[in-house]
Design a protein around this motif. Structure first.
Motif, PDB file in Angstrom:
ATOM      1  N   ALA A  13       0.826  -1.192   0.000  1.00 38.50           N
ATOM      2  CA  ALA A  13       0.000   0.000   0.000  1.00 38.50           C
ATOM      3  C   ALA A  13       0.868   1.252   0.000  1.00 38.50           C
ATOM      4  N   GLY A  14       0.471   2.240  -0.811  1.00 34.91           N
ATOM      5  CA  GLY A  14       1.231   3.474  -0.919  1.00 34.91           C
ATOM      6  C   GLY A  14       2.215   3.497  -2.073  1.00 34.91           C
ATOM      7  N   ALA A  15       2.470   2.347  -2.651  1.00 36.17           N
ATOM      8  CA  ALA A  15       3.427   2.252  -3.757  1.00 36.17           C
ATOM      9  C   ALA A  15       2.780   2.700  -5.079  1.00 36.17           C
ATOM     10  N   SER A  16       3.593   2.699  -6.109  1.00 36.10           N
ATOM     11  CA  SER A  16       3.142   3.081  -7.451  1.00 36.10           C
ATOM     12  C   SER A  16       3.411   1.964  -8.456  1.00 36.10           C
ATOM     13  N   LEU A  17       2.598   1.919  -9.483  1.00 32.63           N
ATOM     14  CA  LEU A  17       2.807   1.023 -10.618  1.00 32.63           C
ATOM     15  C   LEU A  17       2.389   1.763 -11.881  1.00 32.63           C
ATOM     16  N   ARG A  18       2.992   1.397 -12.999  1.00 35.38           N
ATOM     17  CA  ARG A  18       2.550   1.918 -14.276  1.00 35.38           C
ATOM     18  C   ARG A  18       2.187   0.754 -15.189  1.00 35.38           C
ATOM     19  N   LEU A  19       0.944   0.723 -15.606  1.00 35.10           N
ATOM     20  CA  LEU A  19       0.494  -0.282 -16.548  1.00 35.10           C
ATOM     21  C   LEU A  19       0.663   0.249 -17.973  1.00 35.10           C
ATOM     22  N   SER A  20       0.993  -0.661 -18.878  1.00 33.19           N
ATOM     23  CA  SER A  20       1.143  -0.320 -20.286  1.00 33.19           C
ATOM     24  C   SER A  20       0.221  -1.193 -21.120  1.00 33.19           C
ATOM     25  N   CYS A  21      -0.215  -0.644 -22.231  1.00 36.06           N
ATOM     26  CA  CYS A  21      -1.064  -1.394 -23.162  1.00 36.06           C
ATOM     27  C   CYS A  21      -0.608  -1.023 -24.567  1.00 36.06           C
ATOM     28  N   VAL A  22       0.088  -1.947 -25.212  1.00 32.85           N
ATOM     29  CA  VAL A  22       0.557  -1.706 -26.568  1.00 32.85           C
ATOM     30  C   VAL A  22      -0.576  -1.989 -27.545  1.00 32.85           C
ATOM     31  N   VAL A  23      -0.826  -1.043 -28.421  1.00 29.81           N
ATOM     32  CA  VAL A  23      -1.928  -1.121 -29.383  1.00 29.81           C
ATOM     33  C   VAL A  23      -1.360  -1.391 -30.766  1.00 29.81           C
ATOM     34  N   SER A  24      -1.778  -2.470 -31.399  1.00 29.67           N
ATOM     35  CA  SER A  24      -1.347  -2.759 -32.764  1.00 29.67           C
ATOM     36  C   SER A  24      -2.570  -2.797 -33.678  1.00 29.67           C
ATOM     37  N   GLY A  25      -2.341  -2.424 -34.925  1.00 29.00           N
ATOM     38  CA  GLY A  25      -3.434  -2.437 -35.894  1.00 29.00           C
ATOM     39  C   GLY A  25      -4.273  -1.178 -35.916  1.00 29.00           C
ATOM     40  N   ARG A  26      -3.877  -0.188 -35.126  1.00 24.53           N
ATOM     41  CA  ARG A  26      -4.620   1.083 -35.101  1.00 24.53           C
ATOM     42  C   ARG A  26      -4.354   1.833 -36.402  1.00 24.53           C
ATOM     43  N   THR A  27      -5.406   2.277 -37.082  1.00 22.23           N
ATOM     44  CA  THR A  27      -5.252   2.895 -38.400  1.00 22.23           C
ATOM     45  C   THR A  27      -5.457   4.403 -38.378  1.00 22.23           C
ATOM     46  N   SER A  28      -5.849   4.960 -37.248  1.00 30.03           N
ATOM     47  CA  SER A  28      -6.042   6.408 -37.137  1.00 30.03           C
ATOM     48  C   SER A  28      -5.947   6.796 -35.671  1.00 30.03           C
ATOM     49  N   ASN A  29      -6.146   8.098 -35.396  1.00 27.06           N
ATOM     50  CA  ASN A  29      -6.182   8.568 -34.008  1.00 27.06           C
ATOM     51  C   ASN A  29      -7.603   8.606 -33.464  1.00 27.06           C
ATOM     52  N   ASN A  30      -8.573   8.190 -34.272  1.00 32.16           N
ATOM     53  CA  ASN A  30      -9.963   8.282 -33.864  1.00 32.16           C
ATOM     54  C   ASN A  30     -10.387   7.050 -33.071  1.00 32.16           C
ATOM     55  N   TYR A  31      -9.760   6.919 -31.901  1.00 32.35           N
ATOM     56  CA  TYR A  31     -10.065   5.810 -31.022  1.00 32.35           C
ATOM     57  C   TYR A  31     -10.326   6.304 -29.612  1.00 32.35           C
ATOM     58  N   GLY A  32     -11.225   5.640 -28.942  1.00 27.88           N
ATOM     59  CA  GLY A  32     -11.413   5.822 -27.517  1.00 27.88           C
ATOM     60  C   GLY A  32     -10.723   4.680 -26.795  1.00 27.88           C
ATOM     61  N   MET A  33      -9.926   5.014 -25.785  1.00 26.40           N
ATOM     62  CA  MET A  33      -9.162   4.024 -25.043  1.00 26.40           C
ATOM     63  C   MET A  33      -9.584   4.071 -23.578  1.00 26.40           C
ATOM     64  N   ALA A  34      -9.465   2.955 -22.907  1.00 27.44           N
ATOM     65  CA  ALA A  34      -9.891   2.929 -21.513  1.00 27.44           C
ATOM     66  C   ALA A  34      -9.196   1.831 -20.724  1.00 27.44           C
ATOM     67  N   TRP A  35      -9.236   2.003 -19.423  1.00 23.58           N
ATOM     68  CA  TRP A  35      -8.835   0.969 -18.465  1.00 23.58           C
ATOM     69  C   TRP A  35     -10.041   0.619 -17.610  1.00 23.58           C
ATOM     70  N   PHE A  36     -10.235  -0.668 -17.434  1.00 24.20           N
ATOM     71  CA  PHE A  36     -11.235  -1.202 -16.518  1.00 24.20           C
ATOM     72  C   PHE A  36     -10.537  -2.162 -15.570  1.00 24.20           C
ATOM     73  N   ARG A  37     -11.200  -2.474 -14.480  1.00 25.60           N
ATOM     74  CA  ARG A  37     -10.660  -3.486 -13.571  1.00 25.60           C
ATOM     75  C   ARG A  37     -11.778  -4.376 -13.075  1.00 25.60           C
ATOM     76  N   GLN A  38     -11.371  -5.559 -12.650  1.00 26.56           N
ATOM     77  CA  GLN A  38     -12.376  -6.538 -12.233  1.00 26.56           C
ATOM     78  C   GLN A  38     -11.825  -7.416 -11.117  1.00 26.56           C
ATOM     79  N   THR A  39     -12.666  -7.671 -10.129  1.00 24.27           N
ATOM     80  CA  THR A  39     -12.352  -8.619  -9.063  1.00 24.27           C
ATOM     81  C   THR A  39     -13.338  -9.777  -9.146  1.00 24.27           C
ATOM     82  N   PRO A  40     -12.988 -10.930  -8.587  1.00 26.85           N
ATOM     83  CA  PRO A  40     -13.850 -12.109  -8.708  1.00 26.85           C
ATOM     84  C   PRO A  40     -15.278 -11.859  -8.231  1.00 26.85           C
ATOM     85  N   GLY A  41     -16.228 -12.246  -9.043  1.00 26.37           N
ATOM     86  CA  GLY A  41     -17.628 -12.126  -8.683  1.00 26.37           C
ATOM     87  C   GLY A  41     -18.232 -10.754  -8.864  1.00 26.37           C
ATOM     88  N   LYS A  42     -17.455  -9.828  -9.405  1.00 27.02           N
ATOM     89  CA  LYS A  42     -17.971  -8.474  -9.585  1.00 27.02           C
ATOM     90  C   LYS A  42     -17.945  -8.067 -11.049  1.00 27.02           C
TER      91      LYS A  42
END
Length: 124
Positions: A13-42
């Motif tokens: 607790a209190g630490a930092s992390l940086r997540l990365s998501c490499v996107v391939s096949g993108r043909t323009s800048n007209n994209y919406g990007m997002a992060w979601f998270r999920q825990t078991p049963g939710k």
């Protein structure tokens, strides 16, 4: 479009992390990007979204002030910088993409491309 997420791990607790998501096949800048998270049963929970073309950003109240979403056009990468992590941030984090921007960008069903998920575990 293919998404490859990475950067998760086990931190205290209190630490930092940086997540990365490499996107391939993108043909323009007209994209919406997002992060979601999920825990078991939710439902998948919205974390943050960003319009690739003009950097419009929305952040969930639960992480506002601690998490930052960003993109690197040259690296075709979406990031999630997570600071001051709490045990309740523990989840599998998924990156997502859709063509164009939606006014319902916090809704998981708006996205048709998903990464494989990366586990983030925050110990107390």
């Amino acid at each position: 479009v293919q998404l490859q997420a990475s950067g998760g791990g086990l931190v205290q607790a209190g630490a930092s992390l940086r997540l990365s998501c490499v996107v391939s096949g993108r043909t323009s800048n007209n994209y919406g990007m997002a992060w979601f998270r999920q825990t078991p049963g939710k439902e998948r929970e919205f974390v943050a979204a960003r319009k690739w073309a003009n950097s419009l950003t929305i952040i969930a109240d639960s992480v506002k002030g601690r998490f930052t979403i960003s993109t690197d056009n040259a690296r075709n990468t979406l990031y999630l910088q997570m600071n001051s992590l709490k045990p309740e941030d523990t989840a599998i984090y998924f990156c997502a993409a859709r063509s164009g921007w939606s006014t319902g960008a916090w809704q998981a069903y708006e996205y048709n491309y998903w990464g494989q998920g990366t586990q983030v575990t925050v110990s107390s």
